[in-house]
Enzyme design. Structure first.
Site, PDB file in Angstrom:
ATOM      1  N   SER A 140       0.877  -1.227   0.017  1.00  0.00           N
ATOM      2  CA  SER A 140       0.011   0.084   0.135  1.00  0.00           C
ATOM      3  C   SER A 140       0.873   1.297   0.172  1.00  0.00           C
ATOM      4  O   SER A 140       2.164   1.194   0.510  1.00  0.00           O
ATOM      5  CB  SER A 140      -0.864  -0.051   1.164  1.00  0.00           C
ATOM      6  OG  SER A 140      -1.747   1.381   1.182  1.00  0.00           O
ATOM      7  N   TYR A 153      -2.787  -1.073  10.285  1.00  0.00           N
ATOM      8  CA  TYR A 153      -2.516  -1.454   9.018  1.00  0.00           C
ATOM      9  C   TYR A 153      -1.245  -0.996   8.028  1.00  0.00           C
ATOM     10  O   TYR A 153      -0.401  -1.721   7.621  1.00  0.00           O
ATOM     11  CB  TYR A 153      -3.753  -1.083   8.047  1.00  0.00           C
ATOM     12  CG  TYR A 153      -3.885  -1.205   6.596  1.00  0.00           C
ATOM     13  CD1 TYR A 153      -4.024  -2.354   6.075  1.00  0.00           C
ATOM     14  CD2 TYR A 153      -3.742  -0.223   5.781  1.00  0.00           C
ATOM     15  CE1 TYR A 153      -3.997  -2.598   4.904  1.00  0.00           C
ATOM     16  CE2 TYR A 153      -3.603  -0.339   4.251  1.00  0.00           C
ATOM     17  CZ  TYR A 153      -3.743  -1.665   3.916  1.00  0.00           C
ATOM     18  OH  TYR A 153      -3.917  -1.625   2.479  1.00  0.00           O
TER      19      TYR A 153
END
Length: 264
Positions: A140, A153
């Site tokens: 990401s 995350y």
């Protein structure tokens, strides 16, 4: 490079980026193994592919680390081996660090980091034995830049960069490639399923995610990066990609920008 007859194993293939990748790769007449926890959804993905007869379903749970050696042996038996492993499976998070139970931090690492690493280590001996292979990891932009409501995350995605950068150096002599793909906002259900502070799903889609890149377009760009054996690639909107550059050269400027982000 042609992917014709290449065996590609995709985790997290039942929806979102993984589903789009399976459909995109199927246009090139590859052999596909699609995995996630949801067999019914994988059946739908298989039927959406151009050549369903070239698609095998292998149900697995990345959080069940001890099962992944056996699952890898099953995968290798389906088409006589695997050429590319796309580590795409994972979960997200939406909560302030202060409000996030440590069990959520642990689950994020168990699925996104340990699960991915465990599956990679299970596949690695096969790649070393045949002196070729390609690991592709969906991380990401948040794996490069931490943002509010995503502390666990972001940590799990940052960890993937550390592991796979190290692995890339170790396996270069074995002609094994590593590609880290960093998505920005992609219009998937990842935020709907994101865990909140108590571990329950958010059950709503963030506006930024909803307005993100179409998964089919993202998949085309990701396939191109895999084809070109890129080491690291950022696929997202202009602001997300710009943030990576600002972080590198003007970190304090980016810190000020991040503090101003909406957290509602």
């Amino acid at each position: 490079m042609s992917f014709l007859n290449t065996v590609i194993w995709i985790t997290g293939a039942s929806s979102g980026i993984g589903k789009a990748l399976a459909i995109e790769f199927s246009q090139q007449n590859v052999k596909l193994i699609v995995s996630s926890r949801k067999k019914a959804d994988l059946e739908l993905v298989k039927n959406a592919c151009k050549f369903p007869s070239n698609v095998e379903i292998l149900v697995l749970d990345l959080e069940d680390h001890t099962s992944l050696q056996g699952k890898t042996a099953e995968a290798m038996a389906l088409f006589g081996g695997v050429d590319i492993l796309i580590n795409n499976g994972g979960i997200s998070q939406r909560s302030f660090a202060l409000d996030t139970d440590i069990a959520v931090d642990k689950r994020m690492m168990d699925v996104n980091y340990i699960g991915t690493v465990a599956l990679t280590k299970a596949v690695l001996p096969y790649f070393i034995e045949k002196k070729r292979g390609h690991f592709v990891i969906t991380t990401s932009i948040v794996g490069k830049i931490g943002t509010p409501l995503r502390s666990s995350y972001a940590a799990s995605k940052h960890a993937l960069h550390g592991f796979f950068d190290s692995l890339r150096a170790e396996v270069h002599k074995d002609h094994i490639h590593v590609t880290l793909v960093c998505p920005g906002f992609v219009s998937t259900n990842i935020s709907f399923n994101a865990l909140t502070g108590d571990g329950s799903p958010q059950q709503k889609i963030d506006a930024a995610t909803q307005n993100g890149i179409d998964p089919a377009r993202f998949a085309k760009l990701m396939v191109k990066a895999i084809q070109n054996k890129k080491e690291e690639v950022y696929i997202g909107g202009f602001k997300e990609r710009l943030a990576v550059v600002v972080k590198r050269f003007f970190p304090k400027v980016l810190s000020k920008m991040i503090r101003k982000l909406s957290v509602t």
